[in-house]
Design a protein around this motif. Structure first.
Motif: not given
Length: 335
Positions: A149-150, A171-172, A181-182, A192-196
């Motif tokens: 889920i972006p 869920v990612v 992300t927190r 939870a991942v930082d897409y930057t």
């Protein structure tokens, strides 16, 4: 009453807080003392004079906004008196007027607000909630679901995370920056991942191991989607409901693969909004069906919308925050 009025298309500062005449309810209508008004990304486009998915631009001057919640304080002719004094939420449809202390709508659009919810949460569910459930109608979530889920810290993303986790899936969630992300992690995402961070796809692959993503819930588009598609396994679904990375007025649209490439990858891309969603949900009134379902799931604790609250007089600041991705959750104005 006070309301936000737009006299000329343009920047957020064109939204002005003014005193204006109160609207009068007509036959079969009620007037609502507004406690919360929803702000949608589409509102920011219409403010600029960008039609986007809306069929036409509003006539100026206008009071923007199409989602309100509050208490019924006045009735039009031939309106059931039982509505008077009830706490309600409504999507106004194509009629604007939500950014105000008072708003008028028909009783056919009203829902009573379930007791556990406040007005701002109800507004989030009547728009964002119904959209999230409409997207989910294109898939079946089970304990075997692996959802990517972006924009997982956003209004729709927050609800998708909650729904998939309630059904037992994995869920990612992707979000921009440590603070977001927190929030995604606190909302229940397994990762939870930082897409930057350019290395985010490798983190997802490491976390999933032998598993592959089954459902990509995509309202972002652009480079994030291109990388996410490589994580979608055979039989996977790419459920498209926006391309915010490109801007709402971008005519390029979502990232679509041709049929041959979809077949090669073994995936299916589905555009979920508009008539496609109405057909998928079915029934005499699919929009109301989704609204009722969203409010019910929230009343039972399955969904808990994230809300960013601004004062009604701060509508311009709310628009700027939404456009700069400085919000987490549904943006709501409170008179």
């Amino acid at each position: 009453m006070h309301a936000i009025r737009l006299h000329a298309f343009g920047p957020a500062d064109n939204l002005t807080y003014e005193k204006t005449e109160a609207p009068e309810p007509g036959p079969g209508q009620v007037r609502v003392a507004v406690e919360a008004a929803g702000v949608h990304l589409l509102d920011t486009a219409l403010r600029q004079g960008i039609r986007g998915p809306s069929p036409e631009l509003p006539a100026l001057p206008t009071v923007p906004g199409r989602e309100v919640a509050g208490t019924v304080e006045s009735l039009g002719a031939d309106t059931d008196p039982a509505w008077l004094g009830k706490r309600v939420v409504a999507h106004l449809g194509m009629a604007p007027g939500g950014y105000a202390e008072l708003a008028v709508t028909g009783t056919d659009r009203l829902h009573e607000i379930p007791a556990p919810l406040d007005a701002a949460q109800a507004v989030a569910l009547i728009g964002t909630g119904r959209t999230a459930l409409g997207i989910l109608a294109f898939t079946t979530v089970t304990p075997d679901t692996v959802a990517l889920i972006p924009a997982a810290a956003g209004g729709i993303g927050t609800l998708l995370v909650q729904y998939v986790k309630h059904a037992g899936g994995t869920v990612v969630g992707l979000a921009g920056g440590p603070a977001k992300t927190r929030r995604v992690e606190a909302n229940g995402a397994d990762l939870a991942v930082d897409y930057t961070d350019p290395g985010w796809p490798a983190r997802v692959r490491e976390f999933l191991g032998e598993r592959r993503v089954t459902d990509l819930f995509d309202g972002v588009g652009g480079a994030t989607t291109a990388a996410a598609l490589d994580l979608l396994g055979p039989g996977g679904r790419h459920l498209i409901f926006g391309w915010s990375a490109q801007g709402i007025g971008d005519t390029a649209g979502p990232l679509l693969l041709d049929e041959a490439e979809q077949t090669r990858r073994g995936i299916t891309q589905v555009r979920t909004l508009g008539p496609a969603m109405l057909r998928q949900v079915g029934g005499a009134d699919p929009i109301r069906t989704l609204e009722v379902a969203a409010l019910d799931l929230a009343s039972r604790g399955v969904l808990a919308p994230a809300v960013d609250r601004f004062p009604l007089s701060g509508a311009a600041a709310a628009h700027r925050a939404l456009e700069s991705r400085g919000t987490t959750g549904k943006v709501v104005l409170e008179p």
